[in-house]
Design a protein around this motif. Structure first.
Motif, mmCIF file in Angstrom:
data_model
loop_
_atom_site.group_PDB
_atom_site.id
_atom_site.type_symbol
_atom_site.label_atom_id
_atom_site.label_comp_id
_atom_site.label_asym_id
_atom_site.label_seq_id
_atom_site.Cartn_x
_atom_site.Cartn_y
_atom_site.Cartn_z
ATOM 1 N N LEU A 129 -6.994 -7.103 -2.313
ATOM 2 C CA LEU A 129 -7.903 -7.222 -1.978
ATOM 3 C C LEU A 129 -9.535 -7.362 -1.361
ATOM 4 C CD1 LEU A 129 -5.458 -5.286 0.497
ATOM 5 C CD2 LEU A 129 -5.105 -7.744 -0.045
ATOM 6 N N HIS A 130 -9.605 -7.405 -0.420
ATOM 7 C CA HIS A 130 -11.475 -6.661 -0.688
ATOM 8 C C HIS A 130 -11.611 -5.357 0.247
ATOM 9 C CE1 HIS A 130 -13.196 -11.128 -1.610
ATOM 10 N NE2 HIS A 130 -12.402 -11.524 -0.792
ATOM 11 N N GLN A 131 -12.466 -5.010 0.597
ATOM 12 C CA GLN A 131 -12.105 -3.236 0.800
ATOM 13 C C GLN A 131 -12.300 -3.416 1.983
ATOM 14 O OE1 GLN A 131 -15.440 -0.563 -1.173
ATOM 15 N NE2 GLN A 131 -14.581 1.399 0.388
ATOM 16 N N ASP A 149 3.202 6.896 -5.479
ATOM 17 C CA ASP A 149 2.862 6.911 -6.657
ATOM 18 C C ASP A 149 2.031 8.545 -6.278
ATOM 19 O OD1 ASP A 149 4.825 5.971 -8.353
ATOM 20 O OD2 ASP A 149 3.405 4.531 -8.221
ATOM 21 N N GLY A 150 1.411 8.457 -5.787
ATOM 22 C CA GLY A 150 0.137 9.746 -5.558
ATOM 23 C C GLY A 150 -1.702 9.151 -4.877
ATOM 24 N N PRO A 151 -2.168 9.573 -3.885
ATOM 25 C CA PRO A 151 -3.545 9.359 -3.274
ATOM 26 C C PRO A 151 -3.845 8.285 -3.775
ATOM 27 C CG PRO A 151 -3.033 12.154 -3.426
ATOM 28 C CD PRO A 151 -1.683 11.636 -4.895
ATOM 29 N N LEU A 152 -4.548 8.406 -3.358
ATOM 30 C CA LEU A 152 -5.547 6.672 -4.116
ATOM 31 C C LEU A 152 -6.977 6.732 -3.236
ATOM 32 C CD1 LEU A 152 -3.545 3.543 -5.129
ATOM 33 C CD2 LEU A 152 -4.817 5.255 -6.798
ATOM 34 N N THR A 153 -7.805 6.277 -3.453
ATOM 35 C CA THR A 153 -8.860 6.266 -2.346
ATOM 36 C C THR A 153 -8.420 4.423 -2.505
ATOM 37 O OG1 THR A 153 -10.325 5.032 -4.322
ATOM 38 C CG2 THR A 153 -10.675 6.873 -4.242
ATOM 39 N N VAL A 154 -9.809 3.160 -1.147
ATOM 40 C CA VAL A 154 -9.608 2.771 -0.659
ATOM 41 C C VAL A 154 -9.895 1.770 -1.708
ATOM 42 C CG1 VAL A 154 -10.542 1.762 1.350
ATOM 43 C CG2 VAL A 154 -10.589 3.802 1.665
ATOM 44 N N GLY A 155 -11.165 2.255 -2.656
ATOM 45 C CA GLY A 155 -11.278 1.219 -3.522
ATOM 46 C C GLY A 155 -10.220 0.615 -4.527
ATOM 47 N N ILE A 194 -7.138 1.336 -4.195
ATOM 48 C CA ILE A 194 -5.863 0.298 -3.134
ATOM 49 C C ILE A 194 -6.341 -0.811 -3.577
ATOM 50 C CG2 ILE A 194 -4.967 -0.343 -1.175
ATOM 51 C CD1 ILE A 194 -4.594 3.147 -1.110
ATOM 52 N N ALA A 195 -8.052 -1.853 -2.800
ATOM 53 C CA ALA A 195 -8.161 -3.167 -2.716
ATOM 54 C C ALA A 195 -8.081 -3.440 -4.629
ATOM 55 C CB ALA A 195 -9.523 -2.663 -2.146
ATOM 56 N N ASP A 196 -8.263 -2.307 -5.052
ATOM 57 C CA ASP A 196 -8.658 -3.175 -6.814
ATOM 58 C C ASP A 196 -7.086 -3.947 -7.377
ATOM 59 O OD1 ASP A 196 -11.801 -3.341 -6.660
ATOM 60 O OD2 ASP A 196 -11.287 -1.141 -8.118
ATOM 61 N N ARG A 197 -6.466 -2.895 -6.982
ATOM 62 C CA ARG A 197 -4.522 -3.019 -7.525
ATOM 63 C C ARG A 197 -4.047 -4.389 -6.718
ATOM 64 N NH1 ARG A 197 -2.725 3.242 -8.465
ATOM 65 N NH2 ARG A 197 -4.725 4.289 -9.491
ATOM 66 N N ILE A 233 0.692 -1.244 -0.122
ATOM 67 C CA ILE A 233 0.490 0.006 -0.113
ATOM 68 C C ILE A 233 1.712 1.186 0.354
ATOM 69 C CG2 ILE A 233 -1.352 0.922 1.335
ATOM 70 C CD1 ILE A 233 -2.419 -1.323 2.303
ATOM 71 N N VAL A 234 2.046 1.222 0.952
ATOM 72 C CA VAL A 234 3.344 2.302 0.832
ATOM 73 C C VAL A 234 3.211 2.470 -0.546
ATOM 74 C CG1 VAL A 234 4.777 3.231 1.902
ATOM 75 C CG2 VAL A 234 3.771 2.193 3.259
ATOM 76 N N GLU A 235 4.072 1.600 -0.982
ATOM 77 C CA GLU A 235 4.744 1.421 -2.286
ATOM 78 C C GLU A 235 3.711 2.377 -3.295
ATOM 79 O OE1 GLU A 235 5.836 -2.590 -2.732
ATOM 80 O OE2 GLU A 235 7.896 -1.797 -1.841
ATOM 81 N N LEU A 236 2.011 1.812 -2.933
ATOM 82 C CA LEU A 236 1.576 2.182 -4.052
ATOM 83 C C LEU A 236 1.325 3.530 -3.744
ATOM 84 C CD1 LEU A 236 -1.642 -0.219 -4.329
ATOM 85 C CD2 LEU A 236 -0.355 -0.267 -6.011
#
Length: 111
Positions: free
Chosen positions: A36-38, A22-28, A30-33, A16-19
């Motif tokens: 993971l389940h939300q 590159d910039g801000p992301l929503t929970v959804g 992050i989960a998709d990439r 998650i930190v590595e994702l």
């Protein structure tokens, strides 16, 4: 420092930190990439938030997460002390190896 290292020790949280690097992301997002389940992503983000590594900004019904630079700068400073120690040790090892090479060269040069 312990809470930061503990938070980063879990592979999904480190991902998650590595994702977020590159910039801000929503929970959804992050989960998709990460596949993971939300709810899982939310739990990991809560741990990262408690460790001070991420911050959340609510926008309408979405939660956007971004990295906080300060804890990472503190981690970098902490690691720098170890880098200095290892660099000094490697420098001493280099000097020792050069001495050994010179001794070996002298031995080879003798008739």
């Amino acid at each position: 420092m312990n809470s930061i290292l503990s938070a980063l020790a879990e592979p999904n949280r480190l991902s998650i930190v590595e994702l977020l690097r590159d910039g801000p992301l929503t929970v959804g997002e992050i989960a998709d990439r990460l596949g993971l389940h939300q709810p899982q992503a939310s739990k990991h983000l809560r741990v990262l938030s408690e460790a001070g590594l991420v911050e959340m900004q609510p926008v309408a019904n979405r939660r956007i997460y971004r990295l906080r630079p300060q804890p990472l700068m503190e981690l970098n400073a902490w690691l720098a002390s170890f880098r200095r120690i290892w660099e000094e040790r490697f420098d001493r090892l280099d000097e020792y190896l050069l001495e050994l090479q010179k001794l070996e060269q002298r031995r080879d040069d003798k008739p």
